[in-house]
Design an enzyme around this catalytic site. Sequence first.
Site, PDB file in Angstrom:
ATOM      1  N   ASP A  24       0.832  -1.199   0.000  1.00 27.39           N
ATOM      2  CA  ASP A  24       0.000   0.000   0.000  1.00 27.39           C
ATOM      3  C   ASP A  24       0.865   1.248   0.000  1.00 27.39           C
ATOM      4  O   ASP A  24       2.044   1.212   0.373  1.00 27.39           O
ATOM      5  CB  ASP A  24      -0.909   0.007   1.235  1.00 27.39           C
ATOM      6  CG  ASP A  24      -1.875  -1.163   1.242  1.00 27.39           C
ATOM      7  OD1 ASP A  24      -2.247  -1.615   0.151  1.00 27.39           O
ATOM      8  OD2 ASP A  24      -2.251  -1.614   2.335  1.00 27.39           O
ATOM      9  N   TYR A  89       8.076  -8.896   7.055  1.00 26.28           N
ATOM     10  CA  TYR A  89       7.611  -7.533   7.270  1.00 26.28           C
ATOM     11  C   TYR A  89       7.842  -7.142   8.727  1.00 26.28           C
ATOM     12  O   TYR A  89       7.754  -7.981   9.631  1.00 26.28           O
ATOM     13  CB  TYR A  89       6.119  -7.409   6.963  1.00 26.28           C
ATOM     14  CG  TYR A  89       5.779  -7.319   5.496  1.00 26.28           C
ATOM     15  CD1 TYR A  89       5.682  -6.089   4.858  1.00 26.28           C
ATOM     16  CD2 TYR A  89       5.538  -8.463   4.746  1.00 26.28           C
ATOM     17  CE1 TYR A  89       5.350  -6.000   3.510  1.00 26.28           C
ATOM     18  CE2 TYR A  89       5.213  -8.387   3.396  1.00 26.28           C
ATOM     19  CZ  TYR A  89       5.119  -7.149   2.789  1.00 26.28           C
ATOM     20  OH  TYR A  89       4.801  -7.060   1.463  1.00 26.28           O
TER      21      TYR A  89
END
EC number: 5.4.99.12
Length: 277
Positions: A24, A89
């Site tokens: 994103d 992540y």
Amino acid sequence: MMELSLLKLRSLNYPNVTLSSRTDGGVHALKSSAHFDLERYGTQIYDANNISYLMNRYFFVNNIGIIVKQCLRVSDNFNARFNATSRRYLYRLAVLKKDVVIPENVSIANVIPVEEWKRCHFIRLAEFDIEKFKEGAKHLEGYHDFSTFKKFDKLLQHKHNRRELKSVTIRAGKPVVTAHTESRGSAFDYWDIEFHGRAFVHNQIRRMVGTLISVAIGKLQPDDVKVMLQIPSKHSWHSFIQNCPSDGLYLCEVEYDPKDLFYDPDTTVESETLVES
């Protein structure tokens, strides 16, 4: 931007770049990868080091925040996205210390280090319990249907959302600030939350962190996370859970089988290149 930099090589084909991961807007990347094909006249191929040099020079001259760390020639059937075996992540969370008192009419921004602007998610929650946070995180590990933790998309609602989350690691973090700011002390407890898996559904990590924050402050019980996984549906999502912002999310690593990163002429028709940035 990567394709524009590759146009400087004047290849016969347009250098379409395939990224290893889709993130994103606002998500940071410490290390990512991509692949592209380059064709040229004759039998001579492009030099990998020269490709890196020209790309980095383009990024530097145009003030673009990308650095190519390595460029490799790989086999023609290599795909930077689908050949990835796992991804790591990191979500950086900062919780206001309990002994730091800020009046309700004063913004938390007053005590956020300016170096950390848009680099970490800062919250002030008096009842935050990191042990409950860790307990809830244990339920997320394993192979599950993460439909509850996916941002609902009507066009993709029938796509399967089963993923394996190999591990969730939570450890104390630290501020990324200058020595001047560090000498003044920190008003926050920093936490690094690392997620390791092959792939993730849309918004999964940000929604998982938001869920665990709700567990840490007592709005949810740790076992409620298990129920959200056992009944995978948008209706299992609790409306009071806040989807965490992208500020604190970092793509840290895209991992491959080492064999896939070696050039094999038997599986190559044209030159294909992998870059790590």
